[in-house]
Design an enzyme around this catalytic site. Structure first.
Site, PDB file in Angstrom:
ATOM      1  N   ASP A   8      83.292 106.481  12.581  1.00  0.00           N
ATOM      2  CA  ASP A   8      81.835 106.402  12.733  1.00  0.00           C
ATOM      3  C   ASP A   8      81.419 104.940  12.545  1.00  0.00           C
ATOM      4  O   ASP A   8      82.271 104.053  12.401  1.00  0.00           O
ATOM      5  CB  ASP A   8      81.116 107.370  11.775  1.00  0.00           C
ATOM      6  CG  ASP A   8      81.141 106.910  10.325  1.00  0.00           C
ATOM      7  OD1 ASP A   8      81.849 105.914  10.010  1.00  0.00           O
ATOM      8  OD2 ASP A   8      80.474 107.542   9.490  1.00  0.00           O
ATOM      9  N   HIS A   9      80.098 104.707  12.537  1.00  0.00           N
ATOM     10  CA  HIS A   9      79.584 103.340  12.403  1.00  0.00           C
ATOM     11  C   HIS A   9      80.039 102.676  11.104  1.00  0.00           C
ATOM     12  O   HIS A   9      80.193 101.463  11.048  1.00  0.00           O
ATOM     13  CB  HIS A   9      78.050 103.363  12.460  1.00  0.00           C
ATOM     14  CG  HIS A   9      77.444 104.250  11.408  1.00  0.00           C
ATOM     15  ND1 HIS A   9      77.489 105.632  11.504  1.00  0.00           N
ATOM     16  CD2 HIS A   9      76.829 103.979  10.228  1.00  0.00           C
ATOM     17  CE1 HIS A   9      76.897 106.157  10.443  1.00  0.00           C
ATOM     18  NE2 HIS A   9      76.503 105.177   9.655  1.00  0.00           N
ATOM     19  N   CYS A  65      85.904 106.438   8.218  1.00  0.00           N
ATOM     20  CA  CYS A  65      84.454 106.364   8.010  1.00  0.00           C
ATOM     21  C   CYS A  65      84.235 105.465   6.798  1.00  0.00           C
ATOM     22  O   CYS A  65      85.154 104.769   6.372  1.00  0.00           O
ATOM     23  CB  CYS A  65      83.830 107.748   7.869  1.00  0.00           C
ATOM     24  SG  CYS A  65      84.382 108.733   6.464  1.00  0.00           S
ATOM     25  N   THR A  67      83.913 106.177   3.697  1.00  0.00           N
ATOM     26  CA  THR A  67      84.739 106.584   2.558  1.00  0.00           C
ATOM     27  C   THR A  67      86.082 107.182   2.961  1.00  0.00           C
ATOM     28  O   THR A  67      86.977 107.279   2.119  1.00  0.00           O
ATOM     29  CB  THR A  67      83.994 107.666   1.752  1.00  0.00           C
ATOM     30  OG1 THR A  67      83.728 108.777   2.639  1.00  0.00           O
ATOM     31  CG2 THR A  67      82.682 107.137   1.190  1.00  0.00           C
ATOM     32  N   GLY A  68      86.185 107.678   4.163  1.00  0.00           N
ATOM     33  CA  GLY A  68      87.361 108.445   4.590  1.00  0.00           C
ATOM     34  C   GLY A  68      87.194 109.931   4.332  1.00  0.00           C
ATOM     35  O   GLY A  68      87.947 110.753   4.859  1.00  0.00           O
ATOM     36  N   GLY A  70      84.365 112.190   4.736  1.00  0.00           N
ATOM     37  CA  GLY A  70      83.720 113.050   5.737  1.00  0.00           C
ATOM     38  C   GLY A  70      84.616 113.310   6.932  1.00  0.00           C
ATOM     39  O   GLY A  70      84.748 114.447   7.397  1.00  0.00           O
ATOM     40  N   HIS A  98     105.975 114.884   2.481  1.00  0.00           N
ATOM     41  CA  HIS A  98     105.810 116.230   1.921  1.00  0.00           C
ATOM     42  C   HIS A  98     104.837 117.117   2.690  1.00  0.00           C
ATOM     43  O   HIS A  98     105.026 118.327   2.730  1.00  0.00           O
ATOM     44  CB  HIS A  98     105.348 116.130   0.460  1.00  0.00           C
ATOM     45  CG  HIS A  98     106.447 115.709  -0.471  1.00  0.00           C
ATOM     46  ND1 HIS A  98     106.335 115.823  -1.839  1.00  0.00           N
ATOM     47  CD2 HIS A  98     107.677 115.193  -0.234  1.00  0.00           C
ATOM     48  CE1 HIS A  98     107.457 115.380  -2.402  1.00  0.00           C
ATOM     49  NE2 HIS A  98     108.286 114.976  -1.452  1.00  0.00           N
ATOM     50  N   ASN A  99     103.773 116.549   3.228  1.00  0.00           N
ATOM     51  CA  ASN A  99     102.735 117.371   3.869  1.00  0.00           C
ATOM     52  C   ASN A  99     102.836 117.366   5.385  1.00  0.00           C
ATOM     53  O   ASN A  99     102.074 118.069   6.049  1.00  0.00           O
ATOM     54  CB  ASN A  99     101.318 116.891   3.489  1.00  0.00           C
ATOM     55  CG  ASN A  99     101.139 116.628   2.019  1.00  0.00           C
ATOM     56  OD1 ASN A  99     100.683 115.557   1.615  1.00  0.00           O
ATOM     57  ND2 ASN A  99     101.489 117.589   1.179  1.00  0.00           N
ATOM     58  N   ARG A 132     112.065 122.570   1.648  1.00  0.00           N
ATOM     59  CA  ARG A 132     111.059 123.352   0.907  1.00  0.00           C
ATOM     60  C   ARG A 132     109.646 122.952   1.304  1.00  0.00           C
ATOM     61  O   ARG A 132     108.704 123.748   1.216  1.00  0.00           O
ATOM     62  CB  ARG A 132     111.265 123.209  -0.598  1.00  0.00           C
ATOM     63  CG  ARG A 132     110.973 121.833  -1.150  1.00  0.00           C
ATOM     64  CD  ARG A 132     111.365 121.739  -2.622  1.00  0.00           C
ATOM     65  NE  ARG A 132     110.944 120.498  -3.242  1.00  0.00           N
ATOM     66  CZ  ARG A 132     111.576 119.335  -3.103  1.00  0.00           C
ATOM     67  NH1 ARG A 132     112.638 119.230  -2.338  1.00  0.00           N
ATOM     68  NH2 ARG A 132     111.131 118.259  -3.707  1.00  0.00           N
ATOM     69  N   HIS A 133     109.491 121.727   1.793  1.00  0.00           N
ATOM     70  CA  HIS A 133     108.155 121.278   2.195  1.00  0.00           C
ATOM     71  C   HIS A 133     107.711 121.953   3.490  1.00  0.00           C
ATOM     72  O   HIS A 133     106.514 122.135   3.713  1.00  0.00           O
ATOM     73  CB  HIS A 133     108.129 119.755   2.327  1.00  0.00           C
ATOM     74  CG  HIS A 133     108.468 119.075   1.036  1.00  0.00           C
ATOM     75  ND1 HIS A 133     107.668 119.180  -0.073  1.00  0.00           N
ATOM     76  CD2 HIS A 133     109.556 118.355   0.664  1.00  0.00           C
ATOM     77  CE1 HIS A 133     108.225 118.518  -1.071  1.00  0.00           C
ATOM     78  NE2 HIS A 133     109.380 118.011  -0.653  1.00  0.00           N
ATOM     79  N   ARG A 136     106.021 125.128   2.581  1.00  0.00           N
ATOM     80  CA  ARG A 136     104.661 124.908   2.063  1.00  0.00           C
ATOM     81  C   ARG A 136     103.689 124.530   3.185  1.00  0.00           C
ATOM     82  O   ARG A 136     102.530 124.975   3.187  1.00  0.00           O
ATOM     83  CB  ARG A 136     104.710 123.813   0.983  1.00  0.00           C
ATOM     84  CG  ARG A 136     105.468 124.304  -0.233  1.00  0.00           C
ATOM     85  CD  ARG A 136     105.967 123.216  -1.130  1.00  0.00           C
ATOM     86  NE  ARG A 136     106.800 123.775  -2.203  1.00  0.00           N
ATOM     87  CZ  ARG A 136     107.567 123.053  -2.990  1.00  0.00           C
ATOM     88  NH1 ARG A 136     107.640 121.743  -2.861  1.00  0.00           N
ATOM     89  NH2 ARG A 136     108.286 123.642  -3.934  1.00  0.00           N
TER      90      ARG A 136
HETATM   91  C1  RB5 Z   1      77.875 107.306   6.815  1.00  0.00           C
HETATM   92  O1  RB5 Z   1      76.804 106.770   6.213  1.00  0.00           O
HETATM   93  C2  RB5 Z   1      78.849 107.874   5.795  1.00  0.00           C
HETATM   94  O2  RB5 Z   1      78.282 109.002   5.208  1.00  0.00           O
HETATM   95  C3  RB5 Z   1      80.143 108.189   6.469  1.00  0.00           C
HETATM   96  O3  RB5 Z   1      80.691 107.030   6.979  1.00  0.00           O
HETATM   97  C4  RB5 Z   1      81.226 108.808   5.619  1.00  0.00           C
HETATM   98  O4  RB5 Z   1      81.570 107.993   4.542  1.00  0.00           O
HETATM   99  C5  RB5 Z   1      81.026 110.203   5.216  1.00  0.00           C
HETATM  100  O5  RB5 Z   1      81.818 110.809   4.504  1.00  0.00           O
END
Ligand code: RB5
Length: 151
Positions: A8-9, A65, A67-68, A70, A98-99, A132-133, A136
């Site tokens: 995203d932006h 994004c 934070t990663g 969302g 593992h995943n 084993r992974h 899972r």
């Molecule tokens: C956008 O503002 C922000 O919410 C998005 O980039 C992300 O971090 C959401 O989890």
């Protein structure tokens, strides 16, 4: 190997850096957007990139994004996708080993560009251990298919 990219932006600049990195390494990719810093809704871009992985059009996804978080939530709702938010090199390695993660998610406001590229290199070069992974990971698929797990 072909990589699906999405952001995203809030991670447009990180995605641009990922593109430069993949180009330098000669790794094929498809960029599902977004294509500017104009505000957009992250689930759409996460879905497009994750869906390309689920459909087998791409081998792995790199979705970002602010934070990663969302984008990982959105990507993990696509059947067949195992997306992991990674914030250090150990996580990038372990989620492959593992995943059998097929999507790595990162936050532009969480990791430096340098760390992001290191995690990508590790993620793309680490093999799933199986054994084993695999059992899972199969249970994750069961959950996805509506099977109620018991212990
Ligand atoms: C956008 O503002 C922000 O919410 C998005 O980039 C992300 O971090 C959401 O989890």
């Amino acid at each position: 190997m072909k990589i699906a990219l999405g952001a995203d932006h809030g991670a447009f600049e990180l995605k641009e850096a990922v593109i430069r990195h993949l180009e330098e390494k000669g790794i094929e990719f498809e960029d599902f957007g977004c294509y500017s810093k104009e505000s957009v809704d992250y689930p759409k871009y996460a879905f497009l990139a994750a869906n390309a992985v689920a459909k087998g059009q791409c081998d792995f996804g790199i979705i970002c994004c602010t934070t990663g978080l969302g984008v990982s939530m959105a990507a993990n709702k696509v059947k067949g996708v195992r997306a992991a938010v990674c914030t250090n090199e150990m996580l990038a390695e372990m989620t492959r080993r593992h995943n059998n993660a097929n999507v790595i998610c990162m936050g532009q406001n969480v990791v430096s560009e340098e760390l992001a590229m290191k995690m990508i290199d590790i993620f793309l070069s680490t093999e799933f251990e199986g054994g084993r992974h695999q059992r899972r990971v199969d249970l994750l698929t069961d959950i996805e298919n509506g099977i109620e797990l018991t212990v």
